[in-house]
Design a protein around this motif. Sequence first.
Motif, PDB file in Angstrom:
ATOM      1  N   PRO A  78      49.660  46.053  45.787  1.00 38.29           N
ATOM      2  CA  PRO A  78      49.570  44.700  45.219  1.00 38.29           C
ATOM      3  C   PRO A  78      48.178  44.424  44.682  1.00 38.29           C
ATOM      4  CG  PRO A  78      49.579  44.619  47.610  1.00 38.29           C
ATOM      5  CD  PRO A  78      49.870  46.042  47.241  1.00 38.29           C
ATOM      6  N   THR A  91      42.425  33.017  47.968  1.00 37.83           N
ATOM      7  CA  THR A  91      43.074  34.032  47.133  1.00 37.83           C
ATOM      8  C   THR A  91      42.071  35.127  46.778  1.00 37.83           C
ATOM      9  OG1 THR A  91      44.573  32.385  46.191  1.00 37.83           O
ATOM     10  CG2 THR A  91      44.350  34.468  45.000  1.00 37.83           C
ATOM     11  N   THR A 229      49.631  36.722  52.498  1.00 40.89           N
ATOM     12  CA  THR A 229      50.678  36.919  51.490  1.00 40.89           C
ATOM     13  C   THR A 229      50.171  37.888  50.429  1.00 40.89           C
ATOM     14  OG1 THR A 229      51.492  34.654  51.832  1.00 40.89           O
ATOM     15  CG2 THR A 229      52.199  35.788  49.830  1.00 40.89           C
ATOM     16  N   LYS A 231      50.682  39.781  46.731  1.00 43.64           N
ATOM     17  CA  LYS A 231      51.344  39.528  45.461  1.00 43.64           C
ATOM     18  C   LYS A 231      50.869  40.529  44.413  1.00 43.64           C
ATOM     19  CE  LYS A 231      52.448  34.599  45.822  1.00 43.64           C
ATOM     20  NZ  LYS A 231      52.421  33.300  45.111  1.00 43.64           N
ATOM     21  N   GLN A 232      51.787  40.893  43.523  1.00 48.34           N
ATOM     22  CA  GLN A 232      51.448  41.761  42.410  1.00 48.34           C
ATOM     23  C   GLN A 232      50.886  40.942  41.253  1.00 48.34           C
ATOM     24  OE1 GLN A 232      50.323  44.840  41.344  1.00 48.34           O
ATOM     25  NE2 GLN A 232      52.061  45.509  42.564  1.00 48.34           N
TER      26      GLN A 232
END
Length: 234
Positions: A78, A91, A229, A231-232
């Motif tokens: 990811p 993030t 979490t 994510k790509q």
Amino acid sequence: MARIKPQALLQQSKRKKGPARISLTSIITCNLVVILIVLSLYATYKHWYRRSSYQQVVGLHNFEHSETFGESKKHDLPSYAILNTAKGSITMELYKDASPDIVDKFVELCRNGYFKGMPFHHVIKNYVIQGGESQRLGAVEDWILKGKSHGRLAISPKHEAFMIGTTRANPDDKGFELFITTAPIPDLNDKLALFGRVIKGEDVVQEIEEVDTDEHYRAKSPVWIIDVTLKQEL
């Protein structure tokens, strides 16, 4: 009694010792044996030829696989990770091209729930916040304190704030220490193996940085990581 002449004896002997005849069965048997030997040799040759060809194909496939494995590994990882903390979300962009092995380990630990409930147990204002295995903090705390005592040196543009790194430990080590810088650090590359940066949630990092600490920079009320979490794409 009349004597037999020598010439008559010789002719009589030749007639008795005539060439022996070879039976048809013997001829057929010999021919079959020869044919079986030839077929056996041909089958053996064909077997080893096929085996050699197969090994060459397998070797070529393994070589091509080893050449492309590193690239496929990068693509499978990811690109982003979101730390959900009690103060808010952070993030992070993951450097999967520059540090694929570290990102791979970080992602695996995330998927195994390693970071769930993990606190930021060391906080140094204008330097770093740290989460990870508190059992191995001796050496880490030492370089943090030395870095603080040396003051500010010439800063490289690469040594920004809000970088994500981990200690340069044994690659077989199952633990993982997570650092987020809150200010430029002159010798950052000598201390940490960088594998990402914060692209959203810098205010959350700064809020964590403001928690009260003791004289050893241990957070009196650590902020916990709720979960991570992956994510790509964002």
